[in-house]
Every structure is written in structure tokens, then in C-alpha cells.
Design an enzyme around this catalytic site. Structure first.
Site, PDB file in Angstrom:
ATOM      1  N   GLY A  87      29.094  -2.807  49.051  1.00 19.82           N
ATOM      2  CA  GLY A  87      28.683  -1.819  48.038  1.00 19.82           C
ATOM      3  C   GLY A  87      28.303  -0.492  48.686  1.00 19.82           C
ATOM      4  CB  CYS A 137      24.320 -11.847  42.431  1.00 20.87           C
ATOM      5  SG  CYS A 137      24.628 -11.927  40.659  1.00 20.87           S
ATOM      6  CD  GLU A 181      25.770  -5.115  37.924  1.00 23.01           C
ATOM      7  OE1 GLU A 181      24.731  -5.607  38.413  1.00 23.01           O
ATOM      8  OE2 GLU A 181      25.804  -4.602  36.798  1.00 23.01           O
ATOM      9  CE  LYS A 204      39.931  -6.994  46.551  1.00 24.84           C
ATOM     10  NZ  LYS A 204      40.038  -8.440  46.818  1.00 24.84           N
ATOM     11  CD  GLU A 258      23.106 -12.439  48.115  1.00 22.39           C
ATOM     12  OE1 GLU A 258      23.793 -11.620  48.748  1.00 22.39           O
ATOM     13  OE2 GLU A 258      23.121 -12.523  46.877  1.00 22.39           O
ATOM     14  N   GLY A 291      29.677  -7.362  44.346  1.00 19.42           N
ATOM     15  CA  GLY A 291      29.866  -8.028  45.632  1.00 19.42           C
ATOM     16  C   GLY A 291      28.647  -7.819  46.513  1.00 19.42           C
ATOM     17  CB  SER A 292      28.182  -8.310  50.092  1.00 14.58           C
ATOM     18  OG  SER A 292      29.212  -7.471  50.573  1.00 14.58           O
ATOM     19  CB  THR A 293      23.786  -5.214  49.714  1.00 13.56           C
ATOM     20  OG1 THR A 293      23.198  -5.807  48.538  1.00 13.56           O
ATOM     21  CG2 THR A 293      23.073  -3.905  49.995  1.00 13.56           C
TER      22      THR A 293
HETATM   23  P1  NAD Z   1      32.113  -9.086  49.267  1.00 12.44           P
HETATM   24  O1  NAD Z   1      31.353  -7.823  49.156  1.00 12.44           O
HETATM   25  O2  NAD Z   1      32.476  -9.577  50.595  1.00 12.44           O
HETATM   26  O3  NAD Z   1      33.475  -8.969  48.447  1.00 12.44           O
HETATM   27  C1  NAD Z   1      33.505  -8.581  47.095  1.00 12.44           C
HETATM   28  C2  NAD Z   1      34.860  -7.992  46.787  1.00 12.44           C
HETATM   29  O4  NAD Z   1      34.992  -6.757  47.505  1.00 12.44           O
HETATM   30  C3  NAD Z   1      36.047  -8.849  47.209  1.00 12.44           C
HETATM   31  O5  NAD Z   1      37.046  -8.736  46.224  1.00 12.44           O
HETATM   32  C4  NAD Z   1      36.499  -8.196  48.521  1.00 12.44           C
HETATM   33  O6  NAD Z   1      37.849  -8.381  48.814  1.00 12.44           O
HETATM   34  C5  NAD Z   1      36.217  -6.735  48.230  1.00 12.44           C
HETATM   35  N1  NAD Z   1      36.017  -5.871  49.398  1.00 12.44           N
HETATM   36  C6  NAD Z   1      35.649  -6.213  50.650  1.00 12.44           C
HETATM   37  N2  NAD Z   1      35.542  -5.104  51.424  1.00 12.44           N
HETATM   38  C7  NAD Z   1      35.841  -4.050  50.631  1.00 12.44           C
HETATM   39  C8  NAD Z   1      35.882  -2.636  50.842  1.00 12.44           C
HETATM   40  N3  NAD Z   1      35.578  -2.092  52.004  1.00 12.44           N
HETATM   41  N4  NAD Z   1      36.199  -1.836  49.801  1.00 12.44           N
HETATM   42  C9  NAD Z   1      36.479  -2.356  48.586  1.00 12.44           C
HETATM   43  N5  NAD Z   1      36.464  -3.681  48.332  1.00 12.44           N
HETATM   44  C10 NAD Z   1      36.143  -4.526  49.337  1.00 12.44           C
HETATM   45  O7  NAD Z   1      31.260 -10.130  48.441  1.00 12.44           O
HETATM   46  P2  NAD Z   1      31.598 -11.654  48.166  1.00 12.44           P
HETATM   47  O8  NAD Z   1      31.313 -12.404  49.408  1.00 12.44           O
HETATM   48  O9  NAD Z   1      32.934 -11.794  47.538  1.00 12.44           O
HETATM   49  O10 NAD Z   1      30.538 -11.997  47.030  1.00 12.44           O
HETATM   50  C11 NAD Z   1      29.251 -12.352  47.315  1.00 12.44           C
HETATM   51  C12 NAD Z   1      28.298 -11.202  47.072  1.00 12.44           C
HETATM   52  O11 NAD Z   1      28.456 -10.700  45.734  1.00 12.44           O
HETATM   53  C13 NAD Z   1      26.867 -11.620  47.177  1.00 12.44           C
HETATM   54  O12 NAD Z   1      26.151 -10.701  47.940  1.00 12.44           O
HETATM   55  C14 NAD Z   1      26.387 -11.608  45.729  1.00 12.44           C
HETATM   56  O13 NAD Z   1      25.018 -11.424  45.579  1.00 12.44           O
HETATM   57  C15 NAD Z   1      27.177 -10.518  45.144  1.00 12.44           C
HETATM   58  N6  NAD Z   1      27.257 -10.635  43.678  1.00 12.44           N
HETATM   59  C16 NAD Z   1      26.540  -9.779  42.913  1.00 12.44           C
HETATM   60  C17 NAD Z   1      26.563  -9.889  41.519  1.00 12.44           C
HETATM   61  C18 NAD Z   1      25.785  -8.948  40.653  1.00 12.44           C
HETATM   62  O14 NAD Z   1      26.048  -8.891  39.460  1.00 12.44           O
HETATM   63  N7  NAD Z   1      24.843  -8.214  41.192  1.00 12.44           N
HETATM   64  C19 NAD Z   1      27.327 -10.886  40.917  1.00 12.44           C
HETATM   65  C20 NAD Z   1      28.052 -11.754  41.743  1.00 12.44           C
HETATM   66  C21 NAD Z   1      28.002 -11.609  43.121  1.00 12.44           C
END
Ligand code: NAD
Length: 477
Positions: free
Chosen positions: A237, A288, A254, A180, A385, A232-234
Site C-alpha cells: 500500500g 485483515c 485497505e 487484478k 500481522e 493488501g499489505s501495508t
Molecule cells: P500483498 O500486498 O502482498 O498483495 C496484494 C495484491 O497486491 C496482490 O494482488 C499482489 O499481486 C499485488 N501487488 C503486489 N505488489 C504490488 C505492487 N508493487 N503494486 C501493485 N500491486 C501489487 O497482500 P496479500 O499478501 O495478498 O494480502 C494480505 C494483506 O492484505 C494483509 O496485510 C491483510 O491485512 C491485507 N488485507 C486488508 C484488507 C482490508 O480491508 N484492510 C482486507 C484483506 C486483506
């Protein structure tokens, strides 16, 4: 103010359809749910209508992946490698198209999508294609077996690169995938689906389901998904870790970061300033592992800051498709609001804000390169962040103080050290609680290097031999 050069990469080389379905079992199909729009963040124009996958659509995708798993997992590694090499070559052939589409949908400067994102994506497929027939030599057990169906959820900051980090190792190990993409950047994942068709990848090996968080939730919690890979975000996660607790799903997370970029007084200052600028302003700071906290040794702080501000004054903010652009558009109105909010809080808490004069386009989402000085550990801008082009500057006197400040964060994804002393680099690398420590460079990525976090930056590693462990039974890197 400056005149923009005419855009060298025109939108006309990409074919954006008015609407897109889901990619399930090798075909584009209509979703059973509703739809949403993806927008060009540099202009706010709607690019396309995208299907929002419902739980039933996700179920179809997982079933397709399960059926495909039987054949794909039994195929010889040599055969799987052929498909991955083919995908890698098509990515190279269609590199311009992928780069332009990525810049249009995400807002990142074309010189980054063209010179970093897309080449590293191709490199990932080449790298893991190379492993597909050598898994028993990866030091991960004598008879490595795939896990099954991988449910993969990715963010919007490196849409295609995060896809590559997830899909390439999963496929190399014999797993099949339901991925996704993020809701603001689905277009390159859908173009990747077309590339899978072009490569004759067996139907169901890769499935792409577009949608918002609820679609992601359906993917990770589907009972027939064996492996969850999330970037994605902590906060999300943690929600995912809770949702799959008590199941036998294997997971890699991640998550976010708040990296320290540490400059010692013996550092080559010009090189360090370039590293600071690249560390925080690359990809609008939507990274990130962005070097969002500059820790500079007190004796060189004024000099470094002076040169940094002069360099920031030369950065060009604007049209992502202009090859001279250094900082493109902020990915969404929500992200822009978050950056503004945290920056205003920084000022209200007493830090001093500075940005060079720059003419921002009148429509679209924009934020100038910004630096905060007089920042202390207590300021939210130093702890949270921002995920935007905003740098917080703190100072230190001794290496011990630098280590203490750098580690004083719930995150632990990356760090940078700038010094001429090799022994200091080794000492700092051993003391910094970060998955990656760069020395005299920053934001360098290679498919052979494992990447991942400590603490609230998540667990598991992507990239390298270690990245295979995440997709094999019983393997631990
Ligand atoms: P986000 O967590 O809001 O979304 C990430 C993904 O998760 C999106 O596809 C979103 O639709 C999906 N999502 C949202 N809620 C969900 C749920 N309850 N269950 C399953 N999936 C869900 O993050 P974002 O705003 O898209 O990205 C930014 C964040 O990603 C930042 O915190 C950044 O540090 C992190 N990031 C980390 C890495 C790494 O390798 N550590 C790399 C890139 C980005």
C-alpha cells in the site's frame, strides 16, 4: 485424530479449465506475457495455468475500460442497476460452484465460502444495485459524476468478496474497471468474468487481468487510470501511494491490521470465547481485521484461557471441502513460512506457545490453531500481522490500560469489546483508534456498513453510502 466425513461438496461441480487467458473487452484473450500456475493449497496439485498480463495487456484492458466508460457512464442509473441486479442473481444461482471453486483455490472451509463469502458477495451486488439510480440522494452532492477507469488490486484472503467490495460500487457509480486478482487465487475472478458475459454486461465495463505484483503495478500506475483501489499489505500500500504521488488519481487503501479483542470480567464468557475463536481462526486467520490480540481482564484471564483451550481442542483442521472443517489450508507455502517464522520468533522471545494435538494432512499447507500466552507489547508476535491462526494473549487491569494497549499498534482497522455494560461499550468505541469496533460479536460484515482503517491500516471506506464517495468526483464521505 478423527475420521473425516465424506466431502459433501465435490470438486466435480466446478469446471476448471487447464489454462485461462485474460478477460479484456468482454472476451477471454491470450496474454502477451508468460504464465503461472495456481495451486490447490490443500493438496499442492496444480489447478490451472494462468496468463500473466504484461504491461501491453494492461494497456489494452485500460483502453477497453476507457471506451466502455463513455456508454456506461451515460447510461441511466436505472439501467446500470438492472445489470448489477442480474449479476447478483447469477451469483446466487451459481453460489455452490463459486463456493467450491473459492475453497479449492484459496483453501478456506466450504462452510465459510458457502455461508459467508458467497452470500455476502451477492448481498454487495444487490446493495449497490439499489444505489445506482439514487446517487443524487446519497448526500454526496447534487450531480454525482463517476471518476472514469478504476484500477483495482486485491489480495488472496477473500478473493471474491474483495472483488465485490471493489466492483459493485464502482459500477453502480458509472465507472469501468480493470481488476487484478491475487496471483494465488485468480479462479473465482475469472468465473466472475464469465458471469459478466452471462449478464450481458457491455464489453469493457469489467476487465480482469491476472498476474503478480508487476501486473498490479502496471494497473495502478497506468496514466489513464483515474482511481486506484487497493486491498493488501501495508508495505505494498505504501509503495502504491508513492507510485501515484503527484498524479491526480484518487485512491483508497485497505491495508493490514492487528486488532485487539478485549474481554472484560463482566462479559458473558462462553459467548466471548466463541467470539475469540471466530475472531482469530475464521478463514485460517487470513483476515485483515482478525482479532489477533486477545486483551483479557486479569481477574478472568485463567478462566477464559482454560475455556479457550478446551474449545480450540474441538476445532477440526483439514479438507476445505468437508463441511465439518473449521480451519482449512494456509493459502500458500510463502504464507505458511511467514506464520512459522513469526511463531518461532514468539517462542524465542519468551512467549509460551500452545496448540491442541491435531493430525495435519501430509501434503498441502497447514498450521494448527495456536495461542501464545505470556506475551508483552515488546514481542514481535504482539506487534506484527501474522495473518494466520495464531492468537497472542495479553492481560489488563483497568479499561484505561486496555485502551492504551489496544491502541499501541501502528494499525487501526478493527477491535472487539466484550462486556455487559452498554456505557463501557460506548466509552471504548469512542477511545479505540479503529475503523470498526464490534461489541459482543466479531467479524460481522454488512454491505451497508462502511469498513476501513486508521493509521497504517489505510484510508478511504468501502461499503455503505460512504463506499460510493470513493467512486464519485468531488465526493467525500
Ligand atoms: P500483498 O500486498 O502482498 O498483495 C496484494 C495484491 O497486491 C496482490 O494482488 C499482489 O499481486 C499485488 N501487488 C503486489 N505488489 C504490488 C505492487 N508493487 N503494486 C501493485 N500491486 C501489487 O497482500 P496479500 O499478501 O495478498 O494480502 C494480505 C494483506 O492484505 C494483509 O496485510 C491483510 O491485512 C491485507 N488485507 C486488508 C484488507 C482490508 O480491508 N484492510 C482486507 C484483506 C486483506
Amino acid at each position: 485424530a478423527f475420521e473425516y466425513a465424506p466431502a459433501p461438496e465435490s470438486r466435480s461441480i466446478v469446471d476448471i479449465k487447464p489454462s485461462y487467458g485474460l478477460f479484456i473487452d468482454g472476451e477471454f484473450v491470450d496474454g502477451r506475457g508468460t504464465s503461472f500456475k495456481t495451486v490447490n493449497p490443500a493438496t499442492e496439485e496444480t489447478l490451472a495455468e494462468i496468463a500473466e498480463a504484461s504491461d501491453a495487456d494492461v494497456d489494452l484492458a485500460v483502453r477497453a475500460a476507457r471506451r466502455a466508460f463513455r456508454g456506461w457512464s451515460r447510461m441511466s442509473g436505472k439501467e446500470r442497476a438492472k445489470y448489477l441486479f442480474r449479476i447478483a442473481r447469477i451469483i446466487q444461482e451459481r453460489a455452490r460452484e463459486l463456493a467450491v471453486l473459492e475453497s479449492i483455490d484459496n483453501g478456506k472451509p466450504i462452510k465459510e465460502s458457502r455461508d459467508v463469502d458467497v452470500p455476502v458477495v451477492a448481498a454487495h451486488f444487490f446493495y449497490y444495485a439499489g444505489w445506482a439510480d439514487k446517487l443524487e440522494h446519497a448526500g454526496l452532492g447534487p450531480d454525482p459524476q463517476p471518476l472514469g477507469v478504476a484500477g483495482q488490486v486485491i489480495p488472496w484472503n477473500f478473493p471474491l468478496l474483495m472483488l465485490a467490495w471493489k466492483v459493485a460500487p464502482a459500477l453502480a457509480c458509472g465507472n469501468t474497471v480493470v481488476l487484478k486478482p491475487a496471483e494465488t487465487t485468480p479462479l473465482t475472478a475469472l468465473l466472475f468474468a464469465e458471469i459478466c458475459q452471462q449478464a450481458d454486461l457491455p464489453p469493457g465495463v469489467v476487465n480482469i487481468v491476472t498476474g503478480a505484483g508487476s501486473t498490479g503495478q502496471a494497473v495502478v500506475s497506468h496514466p489513464d487510470v483515474d482511481k486506484v483501489a487497493f486491498t493488501g499489505s501495508t508495505a505494498v500500500g505504501k509503495a502504491i501511494a508513492r507510485a501515484i504521488a503527484g498524479t491526480d488519481k484518487k485512491a483508497t487503501l485497505e491495508l493490514g491490521g492487528k486488532a485487539a479483542n478485549i474481554v472484560f470480567d463482566d462479559a458473558p464468557i462462553d459467548q466471548a470465547v466463541e467470539g475469540i475463536v471466530g475472531g482469530i481462526f475464521f478463514n485460517q486467520g487470513h483476515v485483515c481485521c482478525a482479532g489477533s490480540r486477545l486483551l483479557v481482564q486479569e481477574s478472568v484471564a485463567d478462566e477464559v484461557l482454560g475455556r479457550l483451550k478446551r474449545r480450540m481442542g474441538t476445532l477440526r483442521v483439514g479438507d476445505p471441502l468437508d463441511k465439518n472443517t473449521d480451519i482449512g489450508a494456509i493459502n500458500s507455502a510463502e504464507q505458511l513460512a511467514r506464520i512459522r517464522e513469526l511463531s518461532d520468533i514468539g517462542e524465542a522471545e519468551g512467549a509460551e506457545r500452545w496448540a491442541p494435538a491435531c493430525d495435519l494432512p501430509s501434503s498441502g499447507f497447514w498450521f494448527p490453531p495456536t495461542v501464545f500466552t505470556g506475551v508483552t507489547q515488546a514481542h514481535r508476535i504482539a506487534r506484527e500481522e501474522v495473518f494466520g491462526p495464531v492468537l497472542s494473549v495479553l492481560t489488563f487491569r483497568t479499561p484505561a490500560e486496555a485502551i492504551e494497549k489496544a491502541n499501541n499498534t501502528p494499525y487501526g482497522l478493527s477491535a472487539g469489546v466484550w462486556t455487559e455494560k452498554g456505557s463501557r461499550i460506548l466509552h471504548m468505541a469512542s477511545q479505540l483508534r479503529a475503523g470498526v469496533v464490534w461489541a459482543n460479536t466479531f467479524n460481522k460484515f454488512d454491505p451497508a456498513s462502511p469498513f476501513g482503517g486508521y493509521k497504517e491500516s489505510g484510508y478511504g471506506r468501502e461499503g455503505g453510502r460512504q463506499g460510493l464517495a470513493a467512486y464519485l468526483k468531488g465526493a467525500d464521505a
